[in-house]
Design a protein around this motif. Structure first.
Motif, short mmCIF file in Angstrom:
data_model
loop_
_atom_site.label_atom_id
_atom_site.label_comp_id
_atom_site.label_asym_id
_atom_site.label_seq_id
_atom_site.Cartn_x
_atom_site.Cartn_y
_atom_site.Cartn_z
N ARG A 164 31.95 34.33 48.52
CA ARG A 164 32.63 35.61 48.80
C ARG A 164 33.92 35.88 47.87
O ARG A 164 34.61 34.69 47.50
CB ARG A 164 33.10 35.91 50.19
N THR A 165 33.94 36.81 47.29
CA THR A 165 35.20 37.33 46.58
C THR A 165 36.21 38.39 47.51
O THR A 165 35.55 39.42 47.90
CB THR A 165 34.97 37.97 45.23
N ILE A 166 37.51 38.04 47.60
CA ILE A 166 38.26 38.81 48.37
C ILE A 166 39.50 39.17 47.65
O ILE A 166 40.02 38.31 46.90
CB ILE A 166 38.55 38.14 49.86
N LYS A 167 40.07 40.33 48.05
CA LYS A 167 41.35 40.67 47.59
C LYS A 167 42.63 40.12 48.27
O LYS A 167 42.59 39.74 49.35
CB LYS A 167 41.73 42.27 47.46
N ALA A 168 43.56 39.93 47.49
CA ALA A 168 44.93 39.36 48.29
C ALA A 168 45.57 40.45 49.30
O ALA A 168 45.09 41.78 48.94
CB ALA A 168 45.96 39.26 47.00
N ASP A 172 45.92 43.73 44.19
CA ASP A 172 44.48 44.09 43.92
C ASP A 172 44.07 42.82 43.17
O ASP A 172 42.67 42.68 42.87
CB ASP A 172 44.54 45.10 42.73
N ALA A 173 44.71 41.72 43.30
CA ALA A 173 44.22 40.54 42.56
C ALA A 173 42.97 39.72 43.41
O ALA A 173 43.10 40.11 44.69
CB ALA A 173 45.32 39.29 42.50
N GLU A 174 42.06 39.39 42.93
CA GLU A 174 40.70 39.05 43.61
C GLU A 174 40.64 37.35 43.59
O GLU A 174 41.12 36.82 42.61
CB GLU A 174 39.60 39.33 43.21
N SER A 175 40.34 36.93 44.63
CA SER A 175 40.10 35.13 44.55
C SER A 175 38.75 35.04 45.27
O SER A 175 38.24 35.76 46.04
CB SER A 175 41.01 34.80 45.57
N ASN A 176 38.15 33.67 44.77
CA ASN A 176 36.77 33.17 45.27
C ASN A 176 37.07 32.38 46.19
O ASN A 176 37.96 31.55 46.00
CB ASN A 176 36.12 32.85 44.10
#
Length: 579
Positions: A164-168, A172-176
């Motif tokens: 999954r990819t979620i936001k901080a 708005d930064a996204e992390s996997n």
């Protein structure tokens, strides 16, 4: 193309080909072996690196899976979620402190990994590590259902892995992340869901080494690419094209987590062997040049004497025979010297034979001139017979002369060897009339031709030897009552014509029939005529047609001939000449 080459160049070409083929075969085998070794070297090198990385990833996953199972089996957490007997403020604060200490202990060696517990039922508490199940209901899972429902439908004893990819939280930064979900169960009823969060960056850190140019590493779950290292995902080929252009090294992660594959371009093999291949090509061209020069020199010395012999032979026959200056070839003991001597002797014999043939041709011309002057004229025979007919005013003489004229008119037939069946039987009829007059026998004959068969073509004098044998053997031995029957018909297949010549004479046994057909019978009933008929039919009609004899002692004889039907005159004339 090869047929236009001189003999020397043909020899050179053959030697060159047979010397060149082993070079090609050995060179191909050597290049193939080196190529295979290079391929194995590249695969082994990258397989070792990939295996090391996958082992590191599996170790990371195993460590965190053990922590997740430790939380799942924690009695205090299980009892808090199951009984809900300690839900006052003091109890909630105590559980919060305990849960925080447990999670912190689990994260002590890896602060980037996180754990969350989502309670199925409300616990009057929503902190950093214990949250409401509503947080998972808002996340879409597979097949359009919520992530919560997907987890609850999954096997109770297994961990469900999701990419999954979620936001901080504050940007708005996204992390996997790689998520692992495990249900906490009580008597078959889910109490909560434990969530394990592993940053993908921690997994990709295991691939920080330099991979070969043009290569890439793919992580897949259920056949879907989740991330790629080394190339843009849009440029990666799919399906068979990947297997055509790349060597693929596959490694499996922990069961259910996915697969990691490394794609190494096949062009790396050529790049690694380019220098070697260029060296081999230069050596190969150099060897071809040496081989070509050597073959040309060998073929020249092999055919040098042969070309000298051919130059002396390269003249027309008349000049060779008429020349008196022809001298023997160089005396040597090899094959070419023997050929020269044999050719010289052969030429001398031909010159002698040529002189004899010239004398024979002169004599032949003189004899042919004399023969033309004395050539028999059929009209002379007809006129002479007609003179006998008018001189002797006797009806029998008239009948005999008429039969002879008809017989010879058909027999001579202007020199043609082909007549109709009607003409052949008419000639037989006149022959039998002459035999009745000559021998005075009291016999009869019956000739019957099937309708539409009389105009078929047949080889002339095909039936006469058989009828003659029937008369001499079967009829002449009887005082009276002799009978010869001739039947001509078309067989049922309409492809063949059947001739039957039968007599009511003495007949014969099988042994005598065999001797007659073989031409070995020396009696009055000679087998030579029968054998001649068989040979003519075999030469003229080919296989499948011929002659048969049916006979028994005292019961007469029947001879059966079979010929093809509807033969054209042109075809028959061409074969009749040889027959």
């Amino acid at each position: 193309m090869i047929g236009k080459l001189s003999y020397r160049h043909k020899i050179a070409a053959i030697i060159f080909v047979f010397a060149f083929l082993p070079m090609i075969i050995l060179g191909s085998l050597m290049i193939q072996k080196v190529w295979s070794a290079k391929v194995q070297e590249i695969i082994n090198k990258n397989d070792i690196q990939l295996t090391s990385s996958v082992n590191g990833i599996n170790s990371l996953l195993s460590s965190n899976m053990d922590k997740l199972m430790a939380i799942n089996n924690n009695f205090y957490i299980f009892n808090y979620l199951d009984t809900k007997t300690d839900q006052n403020l003091v109890g909630v604060m105590n559980f919060s402190d305990y849960l925080q200490s447990v999670i912190n202990a689990m994260k002590s060696d890896n602060r980037d990994v996180n754990f969350q517990i989502y309670a199925i039922e409300d616990t009057n508490y929503d902190g950093d590590y214990l949250r409401s199940i509503q947080n998972l209901e808002n996340v879409r899972g597979t097949n359009g259902i919520s992530l919560k429902d997907e987890i609850l439908q999954y096997d109770d004893s297994q961990i469900l892995w999701k990419y999954r990819t979620i936001k901080a939280q504050f940007s708005d930064a996204e992390s996997n992340f790689l998520f692992g979900y495990k249900k906490i169960m009580s008597l078959g009823k889910p109490l909560a869901i434990i969530e394990l969060q592993i940053p993908i960056q921690q997994i990709t850190d295991f691939f920080t080494y330099e991979i070969p140019e043009g290569s890439y590493i793919v992580y897949e779950v259920d056949g879907k690419k989740q991330w790629v290292i080394g190339e843009e995902e849009e440029t990666i080929p799919e399906g068979d094209s990947a297997g055509d252009d790349y060597y693929i090294i596959d490694k499996e992660l922990k069961p259910g987590i996915g697969d990691i594959s490394m794609f190494v371009p096949k062009s790396l093999v050529f790049e690694g062997l380019k220098g070697y291949l260029i060296t081999v090509l230069v050596i190969f061209i150099f060897l071809i040049g040496i081989l070509f020069v050597t073959v040309e020199m060998v073929s020249y010395f092999l055919t040098k004497k042969l070309e000298a012999l051919f130059r002396k032979m390269n003249t027309n026959v008349e000049s060779l025979i008429s020349s008196d200056s022809f001298v023997p070839f160089e005396e040597t003991e090899d094959e070419f010297g023997k050929m020269g001597r044999i050719f010289y002797e052969l030429t001398m014999r031909i010159k002698e034979y040529y002189r004899k043939i010239t004398d024979y041709e002169l004599e032949k011309t003189v004899l042919e001139t004399q023969l033309l002057q004395e050539r028999f004229n059929p009209h002379f025979l007809y006129n002479t017979l007609s003179t006998f007919r008018w001189i002797y005013n006797d009806p029998k003489v008239h009948e005999v002369v008429d039969s002879m004229v008809k017989y010879y008119r058909i027999a001579l037939n202007k020199g043609s060897s082909i007549i109709t069946i009607e003409q052949e039987t008419e000639m037989i009829r006149e022959y039998l009339r002459l035999q009745m007059f000559a021998y005075g026998n009291d016999f009869d004959y019956d000739i019957h031709i099937e309708e539409d068969t009389g105009q078929q073509l047949v080889l002339k004098n095909l039936l006469q030897p058989i009828v003659e044998n029937a008369f001499l053997h079967g009829i002449s031995g009887r005082e009276s009552g002799g009978l010869i029957t001739i039947r001509v018909s078309t067989n049922d297949d309409n492809e063949t014509i059947r001739f039957e010549i039968a007599d009511n004479g003495l007949g014969m046994g099988p042994e005598k029939i065999k001797r007659i057909l073989e031409g070995a019978e020396e009696s009055k009933y000679s087998g030579y005529g029968m054998k001649n008929v068989r040979n003519r039919m075999e030469t003229y009609y080919g296989s499948g047609y011929g002659l048969e004899i049916e006979s028994e002692p005292g019961r007469g004889t029947k001879v059966i001939l079979t010929t093809p039907s509807n033969y054209s005159a042109d075809r028959m004339d061409a074969k009749a000449i040889s027959a």
